[in-house]
Design a protein around this motif. Structure first.
Motif, PDB file in Angstrom:
ATOM      1  N   ASP A   1       0.812  -1.217   0.000  1.00 33.96           N
ATOM      2  CA  ASP A   1       0.000   0.000   0.000  1.00 33.96           C
ATOM      3  C   ASP A   1       0.847   1.270   0.000  1.00 33.96           C
ATOM      4  O   ASP A   1       0.560   2.200  -0.758  1.00 33.96           O
ATOM      5  CB  ASP A   1      -0.957  -0.011   1.194  1.00 33.96           C
ATOM      6  N   PRO A   2       1.922   1.375   0.821  1.00 32.54           N
ATOM      7  CA  PRO A   2       2.769   2.565   0.706  1.00 32.54           C
ATOM      8  C   PRO A   2       3.414   2.727  -0.670  1.00 32.54           C
ATOM      9  O   PRO A   2       3.587   3.850  -1.150  1.00 32.54           O
ATOM     10  CB  PRO A   2       3.835   2.340   1.792  1.00 32.54           C
ATOM     11  N   ILE A   3       3.751   1.600  -1.312  1.00 28.23           N
ATOM     12  CA  ILE A   3       4.314   1.702  -2.660  1.00 28.23           C
ATOM     13  C   ILE A   3       3.279   2.231  -3.636  1.00 28.23           C
ATOM     14  O   ILE A   3       3.572   3.081  -4.498  1.00 28.23           O
ATOM     15  CB  ILE A   3       4.850   0.330  -3.109  1.00 28.23           C
TER      16      ILE A   3
ATOM     17  N   LEU B   1       2.979   5.791  -3.103  1.00 31.07           N
ATOM     18  CA  LEU B   1       4.122   6.476  -3.711  1.00 31.07           C
ATOM     19  C   LEU B   1       3.898   6.694  -5.199  1.00 31.07           C
ATOM     20  O   LEU B   1       4.235   7.758  -5.748  1.00 31.07           O
ATOM     21  CB  LEU B   1       5.388   5.647  -3.475  1.00 31.07           C
ATOM     22  N   VAL B   2       3.286   5.708  -5.856  1.00 31.17           N
ATOM     23  CA  VAL B   2       2.944   5.878  -7.273  1.00 31.17           C
ATOM     24  C   VAL B   2       1.866   6.953  -7.428  1.00 31.17           C
ATOM     25  O   VAL B   2       1.917   7.783  -8.355  1.00 31.17           O
ATOM     26  CB  VAL B   2       2.474   4.533  -7.874  1.00 31.17           C
TER      27      VAL B   2
ATOM     28  N   GLN C   1       5.534  15.267   1.709  1.00 29.83           N
ATOM     29  CA  GLN C   1       4.708  14.164   1.250  1.00 29.83           C
ATOM     30  C   GLN C   1       5.536  13.115   0.511  1.00 29.83           C
ATOM     31  O   GLN C   1       5.382  11.912   0.725  1.00 29.83           O
ATOM     32  CB  GLN C   1       3.579  14.685   0.343  1.00 29.83           C
ATOM     33  N   VAL C   2       6.442  13.549  -0.353  1.00 28.98           N
ATOM     34  CA  VAL C   2       7.288  12.610  -1.092  1.00 28.98           C
ATOM     35  C   VAL C   2       8.179  11.830  -0.127  1.00 28.98           C
ATOM     36  O   VAL C   2       8.278  10.593  -0.194  1.00 28.98           O
ATOM     37  CB  VAL C   2       8.135  13.366  -2.139  1.00 28.98           C
TER      38      VAL C   2
ATOM     39  N   LEU D   1       7.577   5.415   4.517  1.00 31.91           N
ATOM     40  CA  LEU D   1       6.573   4.408   4.847  1.00 31.91           C
ATOM     41  C   LEU D   1       6.770   3.134   4.040  1.00 31.91           C
ATOM     42  O   LEU D   1       6.512   2.031   4.521  1.00 31.91           O
ATOM     43  CB  LEU D   1       5.166   4.966   4.597  1.00 31.91           C
ATOM     44  N   ALA D   2       7.213   3.285   2.790  1.00 33.33           N
ATOM     45  CA  ALA D   2       7.394   2.117   1.933  1.00 33.33           C
ATOM     46  C   ALA D   2       8.495   1.196   2.431  1.00 33.33           C
ATOM     47  O   ALA D   2       8.518   0.007   2.102  1.00 33.33           O
ATOM     48  CB  ALA D   2       7.699   2.555   0.502  1.00 33.33           C
TER      49      ALA D   2
END
Length: 390
Positions: free
Chosen positions: A50-52, A55-56, A343-344, A350-351
């Protein structure tokens, strides 16, 4: 010489020595190590999926502009703060309760091969009941034993009655509806509290994204509650498959809604909501095949037990998530550019920071199983037995 022996013996009993004396067993691939790996690896991958995907999402939203990226960052931080307060205690408690109840309900031990199954069928009283009374004096043939084994297999594949699973779904659904109503009705005041004032260019896209994203709150809480149930069954692959399917759907729908239909941040929110409901449907479908979700009576539900233990974890979750939310609020007060950069960095962090939680899931599940099975050593599975003996 005696003094040296005493000092050496005392040194061996120090906490530091006790901590490192079995360090070589960390990389030992025994039955317990393989079981931990089987549970922890899919759990870690599901937690990072979900974090990935977020990120997308961040990469797609960043193509629109820094103001929109900063607005979405504030909304996500606020949404996650409320969600984690509501669901993370429930997920942890659900995993523990389901692991406990599932271990208790396993009355028929798993056979390791056909020969051991035939021996159990010829000796066990429960399996003898499957043989007709008029043939009780005869020695059962191999075909009869195999037929009886299929009947036992059918018994083992019946739906399980796990009251905690039903309780978790009901509590998760109610909390999801409450969260959605709260965030939608109080979106603007909450964003103002986060530092997005009325004259900020981030206010309108942030409020728009938060309102649409909140429609998926019931699906988020239900899916996390069902993930807690599957973890209690030591099944971390099903949540992984469901999460990957939902995140891939989100990644595919993001550019379609955002750039083809020109919906901007609204398209990102709609894509995310649809993906969350897809995850919930997959998990519910798989769970309904294994568990009787409708209890015989409301008295079997354990709302009091959930609420009592969940409150004890609530303060810890608030403390952990408050730090991230406070940091997002401080970044939002600095301006859109600073918030976009925050945010980035947050999504990248998190990822990579949730990989260790997979081991926590494995430890939690195996610990509860061992505690119950050690009371009945004759029914202990090889993995649990090796854990106790170790």
């Amino acid at each position: 010489m005696a003094k040296e022996d005493i000092s050496f013996h005392g040194c061996r009993e120090t906490p530091v020595f006790i901590f490192f004396k079995d360090a070589r067993s960390i990389f030992k691939m025994d039955e317990l190590g393989l079981e931990i790996m089987r549970i922890a690896l899919p759990a870690a991958l599901a937690l990072t999926a979900d974090p990935i995907a977020s990120l997308v999402d961040t990469a797609f939203i960043g193509q629109i502009g820094p103001v929109e990226l900063a607005a979405v960052g504030v909304s996500i931080a606020l949404f996650n703060q409320v969600s984690r307060i509501a669901i993370f205690p429930l997920v942890s408690i659900t995993t523990s309760f389901v692991a406990e109840e599932d271990t208790i309900t396993k009355v028929i031990p798993e056979s390791e091969d056909c020969e051991s199954l035939e021996n159990e069928l010829s000796l066990d009283n429960e399996n003898k009941m499957l043989i007709p009374e008029n043939d009780s004096d005869k020695t059962p043939s191999k075909s009869e034993l195999l037929a009886n084994s299929f009947e036992v297999a059918n018994i083992k594949h019946e739906k399980r009655h796990i009251p905690s699973a039903s309780s978790a779904l009901i509590i998760g659904g109610i909390l999801g509806i409450i969260q959605a109503a709260f965030l939608i009705s109080a979106a603007k005041p909450l964003l103002n509290f986060m530092g997005v004032k009325s004259d900020s260019p981030m206010l309108f896209p942030a409020q728009e994204y938060l309102t649409l994203r909140s429609l998926g709150a019931p699906a988020v809480l239900l899916s996390l509650a069902m993930q807690g149930v599957f973890r209690g069954f030591k099944d971390t692959k099903t949540p992984l498959y469901a999460t990957v399917a939902g995140d891939l759907t989100n990644i595919i729908l993001d550019p379609i809604f955002m750039f083809v239909f020109h919906l901007g941040v609204r398209g990102a929110a709609i894509a995310h909501v649809l993906s969350q409901y897809l995850i919930s449907l997959i998990l519910f479908w798989r769970l309904a095949e294994q568990v009787a979700l409708l209890p015989p009576s409301p008295k079997y539900l354990q709302f009091g037990r959930f609420l009592k233990n969940g409150f004890l974890l609530l303060m810890r979750v608030i403390a952990v998530t408050f730090c991230v939310t406070l940091a997002a609020s401080m970044a939002a007060r600095r301006g859109p550019t600073q918030m976009a950069a925050f945010q980035v960095c947050l999504q990248v962090w998190l990822a990579t920071s949730l990989l260790a939680d997979g081991l926590a899931v494995a430890g939690q599940v195996i610990n509860h199983s061992v505690q119950l099975l050690c009371q009945n050593p004759q029914e202990m599975q090889p993995t649990a037995r090796s854990a106790v003996e170790g």
